[in-house]
Design an enzyme around this catalytic site. Structure first.
Site, PDB file in Angstrom:
ATOM      1  N   LYS A  22       0.861  -1.087  -0.075  1.00  0.00           N
ATOM      2  CA  LYS A  22       0.303   0.108  -0.004  1.00  0.00           C
ATOM      3  C   LYS A  22       1.154   1.251   0.060  1.00  0.00           C
ATOM      4  CE  LYS A  22      -2.248  -0.985   3.906  1.00  0.00           C
ATOM      5  NZ  LYS A  22      -1.684  -2.335   4.105  1.00  0.00           N
ATOM      6  N   ARG A  97      -9.707   0.664   8.535  1.00  0.00           N
ATOM      7  CA  ARG A  97      -9.298  -0.719   8.856  1.00  0.00           C
ATOM      8  C   ARG A  97     -10.229  -1.262   9.644  1.00  0.00           C
ATOM      9  NH1 ARG A  97      -3.401   0.193   8.735  1.00  0.00           N
ATOM     10  NH2 ARG A  97      -2.223  -1.553   8.996  1.00  0.00           N
ATOM     11  N   ARG A 136      12.062  -5.352   4.672  1.00  0.00           N
ATOM     12  CA  ARG A 136      11.779  -3.955   4.115  1.00  0.00           C
ATOM     13  C   ARG A 136      12.568  -2.932   5.199  1.00  0.00           C
ATOM     14  NH1 ARG A 136       5.337  -2.720   4.519  1.00  0.00           N
ATOM     15  NH2 ARG A 136       5.259  -2.640   6.764  1.00  0.00           N
ATOM     16  N   ARG A 170      11.213  -0.537  10.583  1.00  0.00           N
ATOM     17  CA  ARG A 170      10.066  -0.325  11.519  1.00  0.00           C
ATOM     18  C   ARG A 170      10.177  -1.575  12.696  1.00  0.00           C
ATOM     19  NH1 ARG A 170       4.762   0.100   8.253  1.00  0.00           N
ATOM     20  NH2 ARG A 170       3.936  -1.088   9.958  1.00  0.00           N
ATOM     21  N   ARG A 181      -0.537  -8.769  13.014  1.00  0.00           N
ATOM     22  CA  ARG A 181      -1.095  -7.748  12.200  1.00  0.00           C
ATOM     23  C   ARG A 181      -1.854  -8.576  11.040  1.00  0.00           C
ATOM     24  NH1 ARG A 181       4.430  -5.213  10.935  1.00  0.00           N
ATOM     25  NH2 ARG A 181       3.659  -4.153   9.209  1.00  0.00           N
TER      26      ARG A 181
END
Ligand code: ADP
Ligand code: ZN
Length: 226
Positions: A22, A97, A136, A170, A181
């Site tokens: 996203k 969400r 990432r 992160r 998650r």
């Protein structure tokens, strides 16, 4: 096409589990169409860094991979939407969400005389998300996203966009938190796909492929939805 439809600011929603891409796609759409990316994840991380009361409350939930309370998230998004720069159109990345957030968004847009042009579901396989997320990183200077396997900077250790040499990961991008998650996504966010489908604004995009190809598919949807 009706001229009024074309001048109305666009409101696009990106739906998809953590790791679906996203943020990457929202930034590309932002550059290409002059829309503003609104990431509630980024807004919450900024609140955490600033040490606000909302940030302090959000931090523990985010670290555990849960969803921050609707109250906090909706208030943050409302404040952000009230800022001038969003008038040219927005890409909502990571919001709504939950159904409560979707309903709050409907009310906010109605107050502003806006409506949703498209809710785009990035369709991916859960199994691939763990690899995507655990590899990432982002440039600490400009926020450009990278991936250890899928998108390395052209010159190792140097950001392609800004030349920065510092990269960050992160705190919640670890295997344990990713599982929570993904579970939160399926329990609370995935039902929104049917919600937007019933409203006639849902578009599905296969997001397992290459970043450029997915960006192309999203671009076509944005052009058609304007
Ligand atoms: P990702 O989509 O990869 O999980 P985000 O940056 O969008 O990453 O979100 C990180 C975390 O911030 C989430 O796990 C959640 O705790 C919190 N968060 C972000 N957006 C929302 C939201 N709309 N509602 C509740 N919590 C949110
Ligand atoms: Zn950079």
């Amino acid at each position: 096409m009706d001229a009024q439809v074309q001048t109305r600011p666009a409101v696009l929603i990106l739906l998809g589990p953590p790791g679906a891409g996203k943020g990457t796609q929202a930034r590309m759409l932002e550059e290409r169409f002059g829309l503003v990316q609104l990431s509630t994840g980024d807004l919450l991380r900024a609140a955490v860094a600033a040490g606000t009361e909302a940030g302090r409350e959000a931090k523990a939930v985010m670290d555990a991979g849960g969803l921050v309370s609707d109250e906090i998230v909706i208030a943050i998004l409302r404040d952000r939407l009230a800022q001038e720069d969003t008038a040219s159109g927005v890409i909502l990345d990571g919001f709504p969400r939950t159904s409560a957030q979707a309903e709050a968004l409907d009310r906010l847009l109605e107050e502003n005389g806006q409506q949703i042009n498209a809710a785009i579901s990035l369709e991916v396989e859960d199994a691939a998300m763990v690899t995507r997320i655990s590899g990432r990183s982002t440039c600490a200077t400009c926020g450009e996203g990278y991936h250890d396997s899928f998108k390395q900077p052209e010159k190792a250790g140097t950001c392609d966009k800004c030349g920065g040499s510092e990269f960050k990961r992160r705190a919640d991008d670890n295997v344990e938190t990713v599982a929570s998650r993904l579970a939160a996504y399926h329990a609370q966010t995935a039902p929104l796909i049917a919600y937007y489908e019933s409203r006639g604004v849902l578009r599905r995009v296969d997001a397992m492929g290459e970043i450029g190809a997915i960006a192309g598919a999203l671009g076509e949807i944005v052009v058609a939805a304007r």
